[in-house]
Motif scaffolding. Structure first.
Motif, PDB file in Angstrom:
ATOM      1  N   ALA A 145      10.295   2.587  -1.829  1.00 36.42           N
ATOM      2  CA  ALA A 145      11.291   2.038  -0.908  1.00 36.42           C
ATOM      3  C   ALA A 145      10.934   0.611  -0.510  1.00 36.42           C
ATOM      4  O   ALA A 145      11.800  -0.265  -0.436  1.00 36.42           O
ATOM      5  CB  ALA A 145      11.394   2.917   0.330  1.00 36.42           C
ATOM      6  N   GLN A 146       9.633   0.355  -0.270  1.00 38.38           N
ATOM      7  CA  GLN A 146       9.197  -0.998   0.096  1.00 38.38           C
ATOM      8  C   GLN A 146       9.422  -1.972  -1.061  1.00 38.38           C
ATOM      9  O   GLN A 146       9.816  -3.118  -0.837  1.00 38.38           O
ATOM     10  CB  GLN A 146       7.724  -0.982   0.492  1.00 38.38           C
ATOM     11  CG  GLN A 146       7.430  -0.222   1.774  1.00 38.38           C
ATOM     12  CD  GLN A 146       5.947  -0.262   2.116  1.00 38.38           C
ATOM     13  OE1 GLN A 146       5.376  -1.332   2.337  1.00 38.38           O
ATOM     14  NE2 GLN A 146       5.326   0.902   2.155  1.00 38.38           N
ATOM     15  N   LEU A 147       9.164  -1.513  -2.267  1.00 40.72           N
ATOM     16  CA  LEU A 147       9.389  -2.360  -3.435  1.00 40.72           C
ATOM     17  C   LEU A 147      10.873  -2.681  -3.579  1.00 40.72           C
ATOM     18  O   LEU A 147      11.255  -3.830  -3.831  1.00 40.72           O
ATOM     19  CB  LEU A 147       8.868  -1.671  -4.696  1.00 40.72           C
ATOM     20  CG  LEU A 147       9.090  -2.415  -6.025  1.00 40.72           C
ATOM     21  CD1 LEU A 147       8.452  -3.794  -5.997  1.00 40.72           C
ATOM     22  CD2 LEU A 147       8.541  -1.600  -7.196  1.00 40.72           C
ATOM     23  N   ALA A 148      11.728  -1.666  -3.398  1.00 43.68           N
ATOM     24  CA  ALA A 148      13.169  -1.892  -3.479  1.00 43.68           C
ATOM     25  C   ALA A 148      13.636  -2.864  -2.416  1.00 43.68           C
ATOM     26  O   ALA A 148      14.476  -3.738  -2.674  1.00 43.68           O
ATOM     27  CB  ALA A 148      13.892  -0.561  -3.366  1.00 43.68           C
ATOM     28  N   ASP A 149      13.116  -2.729  -1.207  1.00 43.86           N
ATOM     29  CA  ASP A 149      13.491  -3.649  -0.128  1.00 43.86           C
ATOM     30  C   ASP A 149      13.051  -5.084  -0.448  1.00 43.86           C
ATOM     31  O   ASP A 149      13.783  -6.042  -0.179  1.00 43.86           O
ATOM     32  CB  ASP A 149      12.857  -3.192   1.195  1.00 43.86           C
ATOM     33  CG  ASP A 149      13.463  -1.884   1.706  1.00 43.86           C
ATOM     34  OD1 ASP A 149      14.561  -1.538   1.244  1.00 43.86           O
ATOM     35  OD2 ASP A 149      12.813  -1.235   2.563  1.00 43.86           O
ATOM     36  N   THR A 167       0.855  -1.184   0.000  1.00 45.73           N
ATOM     37  CA  THR A 167       0.000   0.000   0.000  1.00 45.73           C
ATOM     38  C   THR A 167       0.892   1.234   0.000  1.00 45.73           C
ATOM     39  O   THR A 167       1.646   1.473   0.949  1.00 45.73           O
ATOM     40  CB  THR A 167      -0.920   0.012   1.239  1.00 45.73           C
ATOM     41  OG1 THR A 167      -1.711  -1.188   1.233  1.00 45.73           O
ATOM     42  CG2 THR A 167      -1.833   1.226   1.227  1.00 45.73           C
ATOM     43  N   ASP A 168       0.824   1.972  -1.074  1.00 44.00           N
ATOM     44  CA  ASP A 168       1.731   3.121  -1.234  1.00 44.00           C
ATOM     45  C   ASP A 168       1.189   4.343  -0.496  1.00 44.00           C
ATOM     46  O   ASP A 168       0.211   4.967  -0.916  1.00 44.00           O
ATOM     47  CB  ASP A 168       1.908   3.423  -2.717  1.00 44.00           C
ATOM     48  CG  ASP A 168       3.001   4.461  -2.955  1.00 44.00           C
ATOM     49  OD1 ASP A 168       3.641   4.886  -1.976  1.00 44.00           O
ATOM     50  OD2 ASP A 168       3.209   4.822  -4.122  1.00 44.00           O
TER      51      ASP A 168
END
Length: 256
Positions: A246-250, A239-240
């Motif tokens: 940043a969450q996607l990169a992590d 949920t953006d």
């Protein structure tokens, strides 16, 4: 010119597949069709035949009873007759057995050119054209994007990431064609009706001078076990709220 086209009845790639306890495909539980890649072989054979008056196109398949459906589809596209090699001893045949039986059938038919697809859409081994040519004792050319032939010579164009090359060999020969060789024609209603009247001959091993004691009919490979494909699991939902990137990169970093 006698042209033989190898065609195969394969499970629909969009459907489910199940295997029996002895590792064979359960054909009763899956929809099947003429291998899409073999349709390109049929098309190229028909185009060559149209350039050589009097040429005969024979579609050849090996498989159980319903494999004749592949022949009818090919005949609806065009061609003169179909040959269906079927025998209980051929259940579970591997590439070596298949190439032996097909070679015997091609020799019995007589041929100037054998046209194959680049692979079947089930096994995807891409080895039958080469193995067949070896058993027939003739040259072979693979992955043709364009074909041309006269009464003595076959010429192909083969495309790759590095360019194109032109190759030639004397007839008789074996060739495989790619899915870039030209779109296969759709069977017309007239073609479908005509296919019902074209001869489809059924051959067993005895018609090819073989019996179940032939050493070449003992598969060199066998399936030891099958495992069902795992059920697809629900993916991770992000949920953006300003930190989506940043969450996607992590997530990508954590899964390497």
């Amino acid at each position: 010119m006698n042209i033989v086209v190898l065609v195969k009845h394969v499970p629909d790639s969009a459907g489910d597949r199940r295997f029996t306890d002895d590792g064979l495909l359960d054909r009763e539980l899956c929809d099947s069709r003429l291998s899409e890649l073999d349709e390109y072989a049929v098309e190229q054979a028909l185009l060559l035949a149209a350039q050589h008056p009097g040429a005969q196109v024979t579609h050849l398949t090996m498989g159980p009873e319903n494999a004749a459906d592949a022949l009818r589809k090919a005949l609806a596209m065009g061609g003169d007759r179909g040959i269906h090699v079927s025998d209980e001893c051929l259940a579970g045949a591997d590439y070596l057995t298949t190439s032996l039986v097909l070679a015997k059938a091609v020799q019995a038919l007589g041929y100037d050119l054998v046209v194959c697809g680049m692979a079947s859409t089930d096994g995807a081994g891409s080895v039958i054209p080469a193995m067949l040519a070896e058993r027939l004792g003739v040259a072979h050319m693979t992955l043709a994007a364009q074909l041309a032939a006269d009464d003595a010579l076959l010429t192909i164009r083969r495309d790759s990431d590095r360019g194109s090359e032109e190759l030639s060999t004397a007839l008789p020969t074996v060739v495989s064609v790619t899915d870039r060789s030209g779109e296969p024609r759709y069977p017309t209603f007239k073609g479908i009706l005509a296919a019902k009247k074209k001869p489809v001959l059924s051959w067993d091993l005895s018609d090819l001078g073989l019996d179940d004691a032939h050493p070449g009919l003992v598969p060199a490979t066998r399936v030891l076990a099958t495992v069902p494909r795992p059920a697809r699991q629900r993916g991770t939902v992000v949920t953006d709220e300003g930190q989506g990137a940043a969450q996607l990169a992590d997530f990508l970093a954590a899964h390497k």
